[in-house]
Write a protein that holds these residues in place. Structure first.
Motif, mmCIF file in Angstrom:
data_model
loop_
_atom_site.group_PDB
_atom_site.id
_atom_site.type_symbol
_atom_site.label_atom_id
_atom_site.label_comp_id
_atom_site.label_asym_id
_atom_site.label_seq_id
_atom_site.Cartn_x
_atom_site.Cartn_y
_atom_site.Cartn_z
ATOM 1 N N ASN A 74 0.930 -1.436 -0.144
ATOM 2 C CA ASN A 74 0.040 -0.025 0.424
ATOM 3 C C ASN A 74 1.180 1.194 0.111
ATOM 4 O O ASN A 74 0.221 2.357 -0.311
ATOM 5 N N ALA A 75 2.035 1.317 0.378
ATOM 6 C CA ALA A 75 3.006 2.578 0.401
ATOM 7 C C ALA A 75 3.439 2.642 -0.598
ATOM 8 O O ALA A 75 3.387 3.805 -1.181
ATOM 9 N N LYS A 76 3.909 1.393 -1.829
ATOM 10 C CA LYS A 76 3.825 1.808 -3.156
ATOM 11 C C LYS A 76 2.589 1.896 -3.825
ATOM 12 O O LYS A 76 3.160 2.480 -5.007
ATOM 13 N N ASN A 77 1.545 1.585 -3.497
ATOM 14 C CA ASN A 77 0.295 1.623 -4.469
ATOM 15 C C ASN A 77 0.739 0.570 -5.782
ATOM 16 O O ASN A 77 0.191 0.388 -6.524
ATOM 17 N N THR A 78 0.769 -0.458 -4.646
ATOM 18 C CA THR A 78 1.130 -2.201 -6.229
ATOM 19 C C THR A 78 0.760 -2.688 -5.040
ATOM 20 O O THR A 78 0.698 -3.152 -4.580
#
Length: 122
Positions: A74-78
């Motif tokens: 979620n931190a990298k939106n991936t």
């Protein structure tokens, strides 16, 4: 609004591995269930794997269990799909999707990527 861009597809021999990535834009990425679907030529787009936004639980179709792993950062939106022990029948265009509701039902996903081709040679 969420935009999805897949990458990582390609040509691989049977037994090989690929890792697909799906980069998402939008601040609410972490609040969506994420899934991978695939579509082989002349066939319907079918569910492959999903990951729940709330608890990170995962679901897979039987034919990929033990071979594919879906994960999200979620931190990298991936979101990722690690595919091991690939088989020719895995050949398809793979699509990333974001949404909610019934995890295996494509109608419950609101946003779709453009797809990435995976070809497994025998």
């Amino acid at each position: 609004q969420v935009q999805l861009v897949e990458s990582g597809g390609g040509l691989v021999q049977a037994g090989g591995s690929l890792r697909l990535s799906c980069a998402a834009s939008g601040r609410t990425f972490s609040r969506y269930n994420m899934a991978w679907f695939r579509q082989a030529p002349g066939k319907e787009r079918d569910f492959v794997a999903a990951i729940n936004w709330r608890d990170g639980s995962t679901s897979y179709i039987d034919s990929v269990k033990g071979r594919f792993t879906i994960s999200r950062d979620n931190a990298k939106n991936t979101v990722y799909l690690q595919m091991n022990s690939l088989k020719p029948e895995d050949t398809a265009v793979y699509y990333c999707a974001a949404g909610g509701g019934t995890y295996y039902y494509k109608g419950d996903y609101y946003y779709w990527g453009q797809g990435t081709q995976v070809t497994v040679s025998s």
